[in-house]
Design an enzyme around this catalytic site. Structure first.
Site, PDB file in Angstrom:
ATOM      1  N   TYR A 133       0.853  -1.188   0.000  1.00  0.00           N
ATOM      2  CA  TYR A 133       0.000   0.000   0.000  1.00  0.00           C
ATOM      3  C   TYR A 133       0.886   1.234   0.000  1.00  0.00           C
ATOM      4  O   TYR A 133       1.688   1.436   0.912  1.00  0.00           O
ATOM      5  CB  TYR A 133      -0.936   0.010   1.212  1.00  0.00           C
ATOM      6  CG  TYR A 133      -1.801   1.244   1.261  1.00  0.00           C
ATOM      7  CD1 TYR A 133      -2.695   1.523   0.234  1.00  0.00           C
ATOM      8  CD2 TYR A 133      -1.717   2.131   2.315  1.00  0.00           C
ATOM      9  CE1 TYR A 133      -3.492   2.660   0.275  1.00  0.00           C
ATOM     10  CE2 TYR A 133      -2.505   3.269   2.359  1.00  0.00           C
ATOM     11  CZ  TYR A 133      -3.391   3.530   1.331  1.00  0.00           C
ATOM     12  OH  TYR A 133      -4.165   4.658   1.360  1.00  0.00           O
ATOM     13  N   HIS A 163      -4.640   5.269  -2.870  1.00  0.00           N
ATOM     14  CA  HIS A 163      -5.830   6.111  -2.988  1.00  0.00           C
ATOM     15  C   HIS A 163      -5.408   7.495  -3.459  1.00  0.00           C
ATOM     16  O   HIS A 163      -4.372   8.005  -3.029  1.00  0.00           O
ATOM     17  CB  HIS A 163      -6.530   6.264  -1.635  1.00  0.00           C
ATOM     18  CG  HIS A 163      -7.116   4.997  -1.119  1.00  0.00           C
ATOM     19  ND1 HIS A 163      -6.409   4.123  -0.338  1.00  0.00           N
ATOM     20  CD2 HIS A 163      -8.348   4.455  -1.275  1.00  0.00           C
ATOM     21  CE1 HIS A 163      -7.176   3.098  -0.025  1.00  0.00           C
ATOM     22  NE2 HIS A 163      -8.360   3.269  -0.587  1.00  0.00           N
TER      23      HIS A 163
END
Length: 127
Positions: free
Chosen positions: A25, A64
């Site tokens: 991530y 994101h």
């Protein structure tokens, strides 16, 4: 740049629910304004993807990005990230609050040499 910190990247590993692998991530990539347009962010991200792709336990990288940040979305797409949905109300203090989810299959990433960069492996057991 010199002795000054010009940019940084922060990543974490997330274990898959079945524990058969993990995700990389990308939490943040940042470059100080005076040092932008010098490919520092590109080099930081490329290094993280290079390292992640060398670990067979890692399957994908994801991140994101605020849905209205077209420049950031285009930046990540240059690396092969693809849009993989939207996280509604992801951001608590930003408008719009939604985040695009971008994903990259690390098994398909081809590590690239980063010119002008040398690496030294950290050995925590070395005294």
């Amino acid at each position: 740049v010199g002795a000054e910190l010009a940019g940084s990247i922060a990543c974490r590993l997330e274990l898959l629910p079945d524990r058969a692998g993990a995700l990389l991530y990308v939490m943040t990539v940042g470059v100080l304004a005076p040092h932008r347009d010098r490919a520092i962010g590109t080099r930081l991200l490329r290094h993280a993807l290079n390292e992640g792709s060398r670990d067979p336990f890692l399957t994908h990288a994801y991140l994101h990005v605020q849905t209205n940040n077209a420049d950031a979305i285009a930046f990540y797409k240059k690396f092969g990230f693809v849009e993989d949905g939207v996280a509604r109300n992801y951001y608590k203090r930003l408008e719009p609050p939604d985040a695009a989810i971008l994903r990259l299959d690390l098994r398909e990433w081809t590590p690239e040499t980063i010119r002008g960069v040398t690496y030294e492996r950290f050995d925590p057991m070395a005294q």
